[in-house]
Write an enzyme that holds these catalytic residues in place. Sequence first.
Site, PDB file in Angstrom:
ATOM      1  N   GLN A 161      -4.622  -1.303   9.728  1.00  0.00           N
ATOM      2  CA  GLN A 161      -4.855  -3.209   9.044  1.00  0.00           C
ATOM      3  C   GLN A 161      -5.176  -3.473   9.860  1.00  0.00           C
ATOM      4  O   GLN A 161      -4.645  -3.933  10.778  1.00  0.00           O
ATOM      5  CB  GLN A 161      -2.881  -3.089   8.551  1.00  0.00           C
ATOM      6  CG  GLN A 161      -3.127  -4.331   8.057  1.00  0.00           C
ATOM      7  CD  GLN A 161      -3.181  -4.746   6.022  1.00  0.00           C
ATOM      8  OE1 GLN A 161      -3.532  -3.550   6.452  1.00  0.00           O
ATOM      9  NE2 GLN A 161      -4.338  -5.623   6.013  1.00  0.00           N
ATOM     10  N   LYS A 221       0.403  -0.732  -0.175  1.00  0.00           N
ATOM     11  CA  LYS A 221      -0.061  -0.673   0.030  1.00  0.00           C
ATOM     12  C   LYS A 221       0.710   1.333   0.382  1.00  0.00           C
ATOM     13  O   LYS A 221       0.592   1.862  -0.727  1.00  0.00           O
ATOM     14  CB  LYS A 221      -1.200  -0.076   1.323  1.00  0.00           C
ATOM     15  CG  LYS A 221      -2.060  -1.355   0.812  1.00  0.00           C
ATOM     16  CD  LYS A 221      -2.852  -1.253   2.090  1.00  0.00           C
ATOM     17  CE  LYS A 221      -3.948  -2.442   2.126  1.00  0.00           C
ATOM     18  NZ  LYS A 221      -4.332  -3.019   2.998  1.00  0.00           N
ATOM     19  N   ASP A 269     -10.980   2.854   4.353  1.00  0.00           N
ATOM     20  CA  ASP A 269     -11.191   1.315   4.030  1.00  0.00           C
ATOM     21  C   ASP A 269     -13.220   1.254   4.120  1.00  0.00           C
ATOM     22  O   ASP A 269     -13.210  -0.007   2.979  1.00  0.00           O
ATOM     23  CB  ASP A 269     -11.052  -0.025   5.052  1.00  0.00           C
ATOM     24  CG  ASP A 269      -9.655  -0.202   4.851  1.00  0.00           C
ATOM     25  OD1 ASP A 269      -9.664   0.280   4.117  1.00  0.00           O
ATOM     26  OD2 ASP A 269      -8.969  -0.607   5.668  1.00  0.00           O
TER      27      ASP A 269
END
Length: 291
Positions: free
Chosen positions: A96, A52, A119
Site C-alpha cells: 500500500q 480491499k 498493482d
Amino acid sequence: MVLIDGKATANQIKNEIAEEVKAIQSKGERAPHLAAVLVGNDGASLTYVGSKVRSCEKVGFDSSLIRLPEETTEAELLTKIKELNQDDTLDGYIVQLPLPKHIDEEKVLLAIDPKKDVDGFHPSNFGRMALELETFIPATPFGIMQLIERYDIDTQGKHVVVIGRSHIVGRPISILMSQKGAYGNATVTVAHSRTKDLKSLTQQADIIVSALGVPGFVTADMVKKGVVIIDVGITRVEDASKEKGYYITGDVDFDSVAQKASFITPVPGGVGPMTIAMLLKNTLLARKWNA
Ligand code: BQF
C-alpha cells in the site's frame, strides 16, 4: 448527461469475478489469494486496505493483511517482500502506497516479483503495458478503461486531455488511450504543472481525465459542451458535520461541469470503486497466468 456509476459497475465486475472463483473451486482448486502490506497507520491507507480486504471476502478470495509498524526499516520491508515472493500460497500482493518517508518506494517496487505485482507498478510490468504485452495494468487506469468500455464511450480519434503525469494514473492512462484498439486510438495530450494555457487545451478536449488532487480545479468555463469527464481526484476535506469527520471530493466542479458533459464520473462512487474491482481482476489474472 449520463452519470457514470462506478460503484454499480465495480459491483458487476465483482459478481463476474465471484462466478469465476466458484468455477475454480468447483474444479477442486483453491481460491485466489491476495495479500496487502501496510506500513504505518495512515488513516486513508487503512481505509483503502480495509476495503480491499472486504472486497476479497465478497468475491470469495483468500486475503492476508500484513501490518508493519511505522518504524519498519527499508531492509525489514525488503525481507518481508522476499518472503512474499516465495510464498506459493499467494497469487499476488500489493504494498500500500504511500510508504513512510524513510523508505525508498522505488527500491521496494523493484523488489516485488513482477508475476505477483497485481498493482502493475514494477518497471517491467509498466514496460510490458507500454509495449502492449500481456501484463497487470495498474488498477486505476484499468478501471477507467473498463468504464469507457462498459459505457461504450467513443474514443476513436478523440482528443483526450489528461491532467497529471503520475506513474500510477496520468502517465499510464495516457499510454492506454493512445494505443490501438476499440477503446483506444485517441490523440492524447498530457498536461501538468508546466503546461501553458491549460484552459485552451481543455476547451478543445473531447475527453478530460483529471488526476490532480485539487478540489474544484476543472470548472465549466474550461470545457466544451458534450465533453466526457473522468474525475480521478480524491481529496479528503475535513468537515465536523460528517460522520467520519471528512468528506471526499474530486478535481471537478461537478454541478457546473455536469451541465455541459455527455458523460461524467462522480466522486465518490466513480473511478474509486473501480480501482478496487480491477485489483481483484488482476489477482484473478495472476491466478490464471501463474498456474
Ligand atoms: C469512491 C488511493 C491516492 C493514494 C493512494 C472508492 C477508493 C476511493 C474512493 C479506494 C486510492 C484511491 C486507493 C472511492 C484505493 C482509490 O467511492 O469514490 C474506493 O479505495 N481507492 C489506494 O489504495 O491508494 C491510494 C488514492
